[in-house]
Write an enzyme that holds these catalytic residues in place. Structure first.
Site, PDB file in Angstrom:
ATOM      1  N   ASN A   1       0.868  -1.178   0.000  1.00 11.82           N
ATOM      2  CA  ASN A   1       0.000   0.000   0.000  1.00 11.82           C
ATOM      3  C   ASN A   1       0.906   1.229   0.000  1.00 11.82           C
ATOM      4  O   ASN A   1       1.483   1.589   1.023  1.00 11.82           O
ATOM      5  CB  ASN A   1      -0.905  -0.008   1.233  1.00 11.82           C
ATOM      6  CG  ASN A   1      -1.794   1.218   1.310  1.00 11.82           C
ATOM      7  OD1 ASN A   1      -1.948   1.953   0.332  1.00 11.82           O
ATOM      8  ND2 ASN A   1      -2.392   1.446   2.469  1.00 11.82           N
TER       9      ASN A   1
ATOM     10  N   LYS B   1       0.085   4.251  -0.380  1.00 17.24           N
ATOM     11  CA  LYS B   1      -0.574   5.427   0.201  1.00 17.24           C
ATOM     12  C   LYS B   1      -0.393   6.632  -0.741  1.00 17.24           C
ATOM     13  O   LYS B   1      -0.453   6.470  -1.955  1.00 17.24           O
ATOM     14  CB  LYS B   1      -0.068   5.676   1.623  1.00 17.24           C
ATOM     15  CG  LYS B   1      -0.200   4.418   2.488  1.00 17.24           C
ATOM     16  CD  LYS B   1       0.043   4.668   3.949  1.00 17.24           C
ATOM     17  CE  LYS B   1      -0.104   3.376   4.735  1.00 17.24           C
ATOM     18  NZ  LYS B   1      -0.018   3.572   6.188  1.00 17.24           N
TER      19      LYS B   1
ATOM     20  N   HIS C   1      -9.390   1.203   5.000  1.00 16.89           N
ATOM     21  CA  HIS C   1      -8.135   1.464   5.702  1.00 16.89           C
ATOM     22  C   HIS C   1      -8.379   2.434   6.854  1.00 16.89           C
ATOM     23  O   HIS C   1      -9.209   3.342   6.763  1.00 16.89           O
ATOM     24  CB  HIS C   1      -7.085   2.031   4.745  1.00 16.89           C
ATOM     25  CG  HIS C   1      -5.709   1.997   5.310  1.00 16.89           C
ATOM     26  ND1 HIS C   1      -5.243   2.951   6.183  1.00 16.89           N
ATOM     27  CD2 HIS C   1      -4.690   1.102   5.148  1.00 16.89           C
ATOM     28  CE1 HIS C   1      -4.002   2.655   6.529  1.00 16.89           C
ATOM     29  NE2 HIS C   1      -3.635   1.546   5.919  1.00 16.89           N
TER      30      HIS C   1
ATOM     31  N   GLU D   1      -6.841   4.901   7.905  1.00 12.04           N
ATOM     32  CA  GLU D   1      -6.654   6.318   7.596  1.00 12.04           C
ATOM     33  C   GLU D   1      -7.916   6.909   6.985  1.00 12.04           C
ATOM     34  O   GLU D   1      -8.209   8.096   7.181  1.00 12.04           O
ATOM     35  CB  GLU D   1      -5.442   6.479   6.675  1.00 12.04           C
ATOM     36  CG  GLU D   1      -4.136   6.200   7.402  1.00 12.04           C
ATOM     37  CD  GLU D   1      -2.998   5.727   6.513  1.00 12.04           C
ATOM     38  OE1 GLU D   1      -1.947   5.383   7.071  1.00 12.04           O
ATOM     39  OE2 GLU D   1      -3.172   5.687   5.279  1.00 12.04           O
TER      40      GLU D   1
ATOM     41  N   GLU E   1      -5.186  -4.775  10.687  1.00  7.24           N
ATOM     42  CA  GLU E   1      -4.148  -3.778  10.942  1.00  7.24           C
ATOM     43  C   GLU E   1      -4.465  -3.029  12.237  1.00  7.24           C
ATOM     44  O   GLU E   1      -5.285  -2.103  12.235  1.00  7.24           O
ATOM     45  CB  GLU E   1      -4.076  -2.779   9.784  1.00  7.24           C
ATOM     46  CG  GLU E   1      -3.683  -3.404   8.460  1.00  7.24           C
ATOM     47  CD  GLU E   1      -3.298  -2.333   7.441  1.00  7.24           C
ATOM     48  OE1 GLU E   1      -2.148  -2.338   6.999  1.00  7.24           O
ATOM     49  OE2 GLU E   1      -4.151  -1.493   7.114  1.00  7.24           O
TER      50      GLU E   1
ATOM     51  N   GLY F   1       2.644   2.471  10.825  1.00  7.13           N
ATOM     52  CA  GLY F   1       3.589   3.565  10.645  1.00  7.13           C
ATOM     53  C   GLY F   1       4.248   4.058  11.913  1.00  7.13           C
ATOM     54  O   GLY F   1       4.926   5.080  11.910  1.00  7.13           O
TER      55      GLY F   1
ATOM     56  N   SER G   1       3.473  -1.833  10.356  1.00  7.00           N
ATOM     57  CA  SER G   1       4.938  -1.755  10.490  1.00  7.00           C
ATOM     58  C   SER G   1       5.621  -3.089  10.178  1.00  7.00           C
ATOM     59  O   SER G   1       6.618  -3.456  10.813  1.00  7.00           O
ATOM     60  CB  SER G   1       5.323  -1.268  11.892  1.00  7.00           C
ATOM     61  OG  SER G   1       4.834   0.045  12.119  1.00  7.00           O
TER      62      SER G   1
END
Length: 249
Positions: free
Chosen positions: A10, A12, A94, A96, A166, A172, A212
């Site tokens: 991904n 992003k 996701h 985000e 996730e 991250g 991560s």
């Protein structure tokens, strides 16, 4: 039944024409395992470039889509458009998008339905916030996120869905769920699919881990019986991605 190991990248909101051309040339020449299904998610504008240049045993994903095929929805991209320019997959739900853009479980589920109808396969992202894990409600959160999709798709649709668990606190941040933590949640997700959908779907659906993931931690995670691969963020923009693809060898 043996589930085919699945590794997705991904990117992003990262990349450029020059960066992608360079990275693709390296990926295409790499010794990535042929026993792994590999999918690269790129920003919309780079999907055609990636689809045209990437090795043909890998697939390309969009990173989001809208719930309509066309119309007066300025700035949105339909799943049909993604399919038209070469995407085979789309990443939906996701964290985000759930947290920053406030997309609900129900809106995510609607996107899943529309993407499947357009012929795309779906990476369905689920996962808990740090405060939810600390409150002991991880499974309640992921079950709620799954419920919205379970209610809206047919049993046969699960053959075209990969789940990416996730934990939001690990995305991250450099923090990674321990192998035991990942396995515990993955096993519980599989049990929940068995209870709410069917034993066949529970057995066949691939449940991947994201958060991560890197070359240093992927091998021990890949050894867990219910970890069927990875959704990789930053490391998918590096040659390190090949080591992750080969983690199960």
């Amino acid at each position: 039944m043996a589930r085919t190991f699945w590794v997705g990248g991904n990117w992003k909101m990262n990349g450029s024409v020059a960066v992608i051309k360079d990275l693709v040339s390296k990926f295409n020449a790499s010794d990535a395992s042929s026993d792994v299904e590999v999918v690269l998610g790129a920003p919309y504008v780079y999907v055609p470039l990636l689809a045209d240049s990437l090795r043909k045993d890998w697939a390309v994903a969009g990173e989001n889509c809208y719930v309509k095929a066309s119309g007066a929805y300025t700035g949105e991209i339909s799943p049909e458009m993604l399919h038209d320019v070469g995407a085979k997959w789309v990443i939906l739900g996701h964290s985000e998008r759930r947290s920053i853009l406030k997309e609900s479980d129900e809106f995510t589920a609607e996107k899943v339905v529309k993407a499947l109808e357009a012929g795309l396969k779906v990476v369905l992202c689920i996962g808990e916030l740090l405060e939810e894990r600390e409150a002991g409600i991880t499974q309640a959160v992921v079950n709620r996120q799954l419920d919205a999709v379970i209610k809206t798709v047919k049993e046969a649709d699960w053959a075209n869905i990969v789940i990416a668990y996730e934990p939001v606190w690990a995305i991250g941040t450099g923090k990674v769920a321990t192998p035991d933590q990942a396995q515990e949640v993955h096993a519980a997700i599989r049990k929940y699919l068995e209870t709410t959908v069917s034993a066949k779907v529970a057995e066949q659906t691939r449940i991947t881990y994201g958060g991560s993931v890197n070359a240093g931690n992927c091998k021990v995670l890949a050894q867990q019986p219910d970890v069927d691969g990875f959704l990789v963020g930053g490391a998918s923009l590096k040659l390190e991605f090949i080591d992750i693809i080969n983690a199960n060898n």
